[in-house]
Scaffold this motif. Structure first.
Motif, mmCIF file in Angstrom:
data_model
loop_
_atom_site.group_PDB
_atom_site.id
_atom_site.type_symbol
_atom_site.label_atom_id
_atom_site.label_comp_id
_atom_site.label_asym_id
_atom_site.label_seq_id
_atom_site.Cartn_x
_atom_site.Cartn_y
_atom_site.Cartn_z
ATOM 1 N N ALA A 49 0.844 -1.203 0.000
ATOM 2 C CA ALA A 49 0.000 0.000 0.000
ATOM 3 C C ALA A 49 0.875 1.248 0.000
ATOM 4 O O ALA A 49 2.076 1.198 0.282
ATOM 5 N N VAL A 50 0.268 2.366 -0.294
ATOM 6 C CA VAL A 50 0.963 3.651 -0.305
ATOM 7 C C VAL A 50 1.481 3.951 1.102
ATOM 8 O O VAL A 50 0.836 3.634 2.104
ATOM 9 N N ALA A 51 2.659 4.549 1.171
ATOM 10 C CA ALA A 51 3.313 4.802 2.462
ATOM 11 C C ALA A 51 2.418 5.578 3.418
ATOM 12 O O ALA A 51 2.352 5.266 4.613
ATOM 13 N N ALA A 52 1.714 6.579 2.933
ATOM 14 C CA ALA A 52 0.880 7.396 3.817
ATOM 15 C C ALA A 52 -0.227 6.565 4.467
ATOM 16 O O ALA A 52 -0.493 6.699 5.665
ATOM 17 N N SER A 53 -0.865 5.678 3.704
ATOM 18 C CA SER A 53 -1.933 4.856 4.286
ATOM 19 C C SER A 53 -1.357 3.828 5.256
ATOM 20 O O SER A 53 -1.977 3.526 6.289
ATOM 21 N N LEU A 54 -0.171 3.300 4.959
ATOM 22 C CA LEU A 54 0.469 2.375 5.897
ATOM 23 C C LEU A 54 0.808 3.073 7.211
ATOM 24 O O LEU A 54 0.620 2.509 8.288
ATOM 25 N N LEU A 55 1.301 4.300 7.121
ATOM 26 C CA LEU A 55 1.650 5.031 8.339
ATOM 27 C C LEU A 55 0.403 5.439 9.130
ATOM 28 O O LEU A 55 0.449 5.475 10.362
ATOM 29 N N ASP A 56 -0.693 5.714 8.439
ATOM 30 C CA ASP A 56 -1.957 5.972 9.143
ATOM 31 C C ASP A 56 -2.412 4.726 9.894
ATOM 32 O O ASP A 56 -2.863 4.802 11.038
ATOM 33 N N TYR A 57 -2.297 3.575 9.240
ATOM 34 C CA TYR A 57 -2.678 2.311 9.869
ATOM 35 C C TYR A 57 -1.761 1.998 11.049
ATOM 36 O O TYR A 57 -2.207 1.538 12.092
ATOM 37 N N LYS A 58 -0.464 2.294 10.894
ATOM 38 C CA LYS A 58 0.499 2.100 11.989
ATOM 39 C C LYS A 58 0.121 2.977 13.183
ATOM 40 O O LYS A 58 0.223 2.549 14.332
ATOM 41 N N GLN A 59 -0.326 4.198 12.908
ATOM 42 C CA GLN A 59 -0.736 5.098 13.986
ATOM 43 C C GLN A 59 -1.906 4.523 14.775
ATOM 44 O O GLN A 59 -1.970 4.657 15.996
ATOM 45 N N LYS A 60 -2.813 3.844 14.090
ATOM 46 C CA LYS A 60 -3.933 3.195 14.791
ATOM 47 C C LYS A 60 -3.420 2.094 15.715
ATOM 48 O O LYS A 60 -3.895 1.947 16.846
ATOM 49 N N TRP A 61 -2.439 1.328 15.242
ATOM 50 C CA TRP A 61 -1.844 0.294 16.092
ATOM 51 C C TRP A 61 -1.082 0.928 17.251
ATOM 52 O O TRP A 61 -1.109 0.416 18.369
ATOM 53 N N ASP A 62 -0.384 2.031 16.991
ATOM 54 C CA ASP A 62 0.307 2.743 18.074
ATOM 55 C C ASP A 62 -0.674 3.120 19.178
ATOM 56 O O ASP A 62 -0.414 2.900 20.364
ATOM 57 N N SER A 63 -1.800 3.690 18.784
ATOM 58 C CA SER A 63 -2.815 4.102 19.765
ATOM 59 C C SER A 63 -3.380 2.908 20.514
ATOM 60 O O SER A 63 -3.566 2.959 21.734
ATOM 61 N N PHE A 64 -3.646 1.831 19.788
ATOM 62 C CA PHE A 64 -4.199 0.624 20.406
ATOM 63 C C PHE A 64 -3.246 0.050 21.455
ATOM 64 O O PHE A 64 -3.638 -0.226 22.597
ATOM 65 N N VAL A 65 -1.982 -0.101 21.075
ATOM 66 C CA VAL A 65 -0.992 -0.673 21.997
ATOM 67 C C VAL A 65 -0.756 0.267 23.173
ATOM 68 O O VAL A 65 -0.672 -0.169 24.324
ATOM 69 N N GLU A 66 -0.667 1.562 22.911
ATOM 70 C CA GLU A 66 -0.452 2.529 23.996
ATOM 71 C C GLU A 66 -1.619 2.507 24.990
ATOM 72 O O GLU A 66 -1.411 2.541 26.208
ATOM 73 N N GLU A 67 -2.841 2.428 24.479
ATOM 74 C CA GLU A 67 -4.023 2.374 25.345
ATOM 75 C C GLU A 67 -3.999 1.129 26.229
ATOM 76 O O GLU A 67 -4.266 1.200 27.429
ATOM 77 N N HIS A 68 -3.631 0.000 25.645
ATOM 78 C CA HIS A 68 -3.575 -1.235 26.432
ATOM 79 C C HIS A 68 -2.385 -1.242 27.389
ATOM 80 O O HIS A 68 -2.476 -1.821 28.474
ATOM 81 N N ASN A 69 -1.297 -0.625 27.023
ATOM 82 C CA ASN A 69 -0.160 -0.511 27.949
ATOM 83 C C ASN A 69 -0.525 0.342 29.158
ATOM 84 O O ASN A 69 -0.127 0.037 30.282
#
Length: 181
Positions: A49-69
């Motif tokens: 996928a395009v880098a920008a959409s991958l980084l947006d998706y990564k940001q969602k995972w960042d938020s998810f992991v940070e919230e659970h941490n």
């Protein structure tokens, strides 16, 4: 033990670990205690996928992991995540963002080199503008005419082309500067 949650987590996990082959690469034990575990997820995001959409998706995972941490106990709040497409997307973004800096540095170094060899600032500036025109023309051809997205290969190609443009133009300018007139 058949009752869960277990009161003897480490012992039960060690017993299961010794009996199964699958977890050997996913669990890390130190002194009979689990200190780390790897969990794999499959996502529906395309690897290419395009880098920008991958980084947006990564940001969602960042938020998810940070919230659970934040919600986890102090001893269990060090989860992190990684994926190859995120590394590729970050590298692609960094290369694309550094294109302007790289071209400017190359042109300045080329100008200094031409000035050193020709000892003529006017000819050096003319060659510099010629090279800049060639690079802009090539970028226009790649982006507008061919409809290519600017990715790492295109950035590297443009930077290499700056070098070739400067080299050829420097030879022409040097011969022009030495011609009696």
């Amino acid at each position: 033990s058949d009752l869960f949650p277990s009161r003897n987590w480490d012992e039960d996990l060690t017993e299961w670990f010794d009996a199964a082959m699958t977890p050997r690469e996913n669990l890390w034990f130190v002194d009979g205690r689990v200190v780390a575990a790897r969990i794999s997820f499959s996502a529906t995001m395309a690897n290419d996928a395009v880098a920008a959409s991958l980084l947006d998706y990564k940001q969602k995972w960042d938020s998810f992991v940070e919230e659970h941490n934040r919600a986890s106990a102090f001893s269990a709040n060090k989860a992190w995540h990684t994926a190859y497409p995120w590394v590729r997307a970050e590298a692609e973004t960094a290369v694309r963002n550094s294109l302007l800096h790289t071209v400017v540095i190359s042109l300045v170094c080329g100008f200094i080199g031409m000035l050193a060899f020709t000892c003529d600032p006017t000819v050096s500036l003319l060659v510099l503008f010629l090279v800049l025109g060639v690079i802009i023309g090539l970028a226009f051809f790649m982006v507008v005419m061919m409809d290519w997205k600017i990715g790492p290969i295109e950035v590297i190609s443009l930077v290499i082309f700056v070098g070739y443009s400067v080299t050829y133009s420097l030879h022409v300018a040097h011969v022009f500067g030495e011609t009696p007139g």
